[in-house]
Design a protein around this motif. Structure first.
Motif: not given
Ligand code: HEM
Ligand code: SF4
Ligand code: FES
Lengths: 261, 223
Positions: A18-22, A24-34, A117-123
């Protein structure tokens, strides 16, 4: 040693984070490969690897809460593949090891979800609502005077043990995250029981439970319907017996306290 | 707000009302089941109709009917308020959630199960209670209103029997969670008694609901 252990073969994983700037903004799931993740790494170390990759690529690293990485501070909130702190029972995210996953797995990681609980940023989430519940009565008032002797007040061992068990709550918020009702009742009950069991805490027991529950409700947490997901996901094993005790404390406080407002 | 209304509008207070009324409704189920077992006596409904006459004319039972109505009203109202509050405590849902790994289905679906029971109640009351009170009902050999023939007629339709059986399954799941949950809500939890309460609640839920479900099945298949 590690070389001939088949379980220590490095793994490649797909992460949906889950990536979310702050807040106030909407977030979304972003895919990464590790790649090349050692099974001996902790889940947070795997995130460190991801973040180093992101930094190298000039991207913003994923924000996540962590501090002790020893399972005692309660900061490392992550909702992993649909479970608070991931699939293993009785652990925090920092104590979850990558050997719990298989090569090629896809892992979805979300922040704790609750309106309180509000999302500050990402997780990373703001869990200060739990602090405010604690401040509303989760203390013992001590007037000034001479320092009392330790062990001056006799406390039966079984009672001391129960209070200690309740006191192990690390305020991580996994109970809220896992609860269908986003109720913080397991957390609240641990704090109320811990103090109500002990002679020092009994003095303020009525106002404590009244004020702490009022704060719990004002923060917008849900109501307990005895589902039990909280206790099943709690990293330190706080038991539902505490919620029954909270209910008893509340009933007797409301029936007998001097507070008629 | 006075301390009293504050108490019963808090999250725990509302749950206390649901628990007290829920256990009261369980006691009603026992009375209702035992009385209705007379449907099984092979006398073309004479005993059942006499019992119906008693239940509709005894002043104590008449008064209890009002208490029962209030019991249902409070249970449903408080349960709906709690369920809605709880739904609104998390507006952003998880993309992936695995609640089946940490809890029972029935415990998470009390509102759904309760809604099935509520719909059943409306149909059930319309078909028996209202027909008996306000409809044209024939008299049996003893001169009592013949509710028995209404039961026989109703339970000759497969869809009616299915509605009853499905609703009783929903009630059983409602009570498998609800019975023991009510004790926990009331703070009545103790390692000496809680295992027995849980076992009894399970047994109670199945026996009571199977007993009710047996009635439509009996008339459909055996009568
Ligand atoms: C004969 C009928 C019924 C009986 C015997 C019954 C019994 C119970 C019991 C014992 C509980 C547990 C209380 C607790 O956990 O403290 C409960 C909870 C609940 N009931 Fe019922 N109930 C009945 C009908 C209904 C109906 C018609 C509805 C809704 C329209 C309903 C909705 C609920 C809900 C949502 C809960 C969960 C509330 C919570 O756990 O906080 N029930 N019921
Ligand atoms: S009760 Fe358990 S899950 Fe809840 S905050 Fe405390 S330690 Fe975390
Ligand atoms: S980082 Fe402290 S408990 Fe996980």
């Amino acid at each position: 040693m590690a070389g001939n252990n088949p379980n220590s073969t490095p793994m490649n994983l797909t992460l949906k984070v889950w990536r979310q700037k702050n807040a106030k903004t909407q977030g979304q799931l972003v895919t990464y490969n590790v790649k090349e993740i050692s099974p001996d790494m902790s889940f947070l170390e795997m995130f460190d690897v991801l973040n180093e990759d992101l930094l190298r690529q000039g991207q913003e690293p994923v924000a996540f809460d962590h501090d002790c990485r020893e399972g005692i501070c309660g900061m490392c909130s992550m909702y992993i593949n649909g479970r608070a702190h991931g699939p293993e029972k009785g652990t925090t995210t920092c104590q979850l090891h990558m050997r719990k996953f298989k090569d090629g797995d896809t892992i979805v990681v979300e922040p704790w979800r609750a309106n309180a609980f509000t999302v500050h940023k990402d997780l990373s989430t703001d869990r200060s609502a739990l602090d405010r519940i604690q401040q509303a009565g989760g203390y013992v008032s001590v007037n000034t005077g001479g320092v009392p002797d330790a062990n001056e007040i006799p406390i039966p061992k079984p009672i001391a043990d129960k209070a200690f068990d309740a006191a192990t709550c690390i305020q991580c918020g996994a109970c809220v995250a896992a609860c269908k009702n986003a109720s913080a009742m397991l957390f609240l009950s641990a704090k109320v029981s811990q103090l109500a069991l002990l002679p020092q805490g009994k003095v303020e027991r009525k106002t404590r439970v009244e004020n702490m529950l009022a704060q719990h409700d004002a923060e917008g947490f849900g109501s307990c319907t005895n589902i039990g997901a909280c206790a099943a996901e709690c990293p330190v094993g706080i038991s539902l017996d505490n919620i029954a005790m909270l209910n008893r404390e509340y009933i007797s406080a409301k029936a007998t306290s001097d507070n008629i407002g | 707000m006075s301390w009293f209304t504050k108490t019963f509008s808090s999250t725990i207070g509302r749950k206390l009302l649901v628990a007290i009324t829920g256990l009261f409704l369980c006691s009603f189920l026992v009375v209702h089941l035992i009385g209705n077992l007379q449907l099984f006596s092979a006398d073309e409904g004479v005993a059942f109709n006499a019992y119906t006459y008693f239940m509709t004319h005894n002043p104590v039972i008449r008064a209890m009917e009002i208490v029962l109505l209030l019991g249902f009203a409070f249970h449903i109202y408080e349960a709906v308020v709690i369920t809605r509050r709880n739904q609104s405590a998390r507006s952003v849902k998880y993309a992936v959630n695995r609640p089946e790994q940490n809890s029972n289905w029935s415990s998470r679906n009390m509102g759904l199960l309760g809604t099935v029971i509520f719909v059943f109640l409306l149909v059930h009351l319309y078909n028996f209670y209202f027909k008996l009170k306000f409809g044209e009902v024939s008299l049996d050999a003893a001169g009592n209103k013949n509710l028995y023939v209404i039961a026989v007629e109703s339970f000759s339709h497969w869809w009616y029997v299915a509605l009853y059986v499905i609703s009783m399954i929903a009630l059983a799941f409602h009570l498998i969670h609800g019975f023991q949950s009510a004790f926990q809500t009331l703070g009545l939890s103790h390692k000496k008694y809680t295992p027995a309460i849980k076992a009894f609640g399970y047994f109670f839920s199945i026996v009571v609901c199977a007993g009710f479900a047996a009635m439509p099945l009996y008339f459909f298949f055996l009568y």
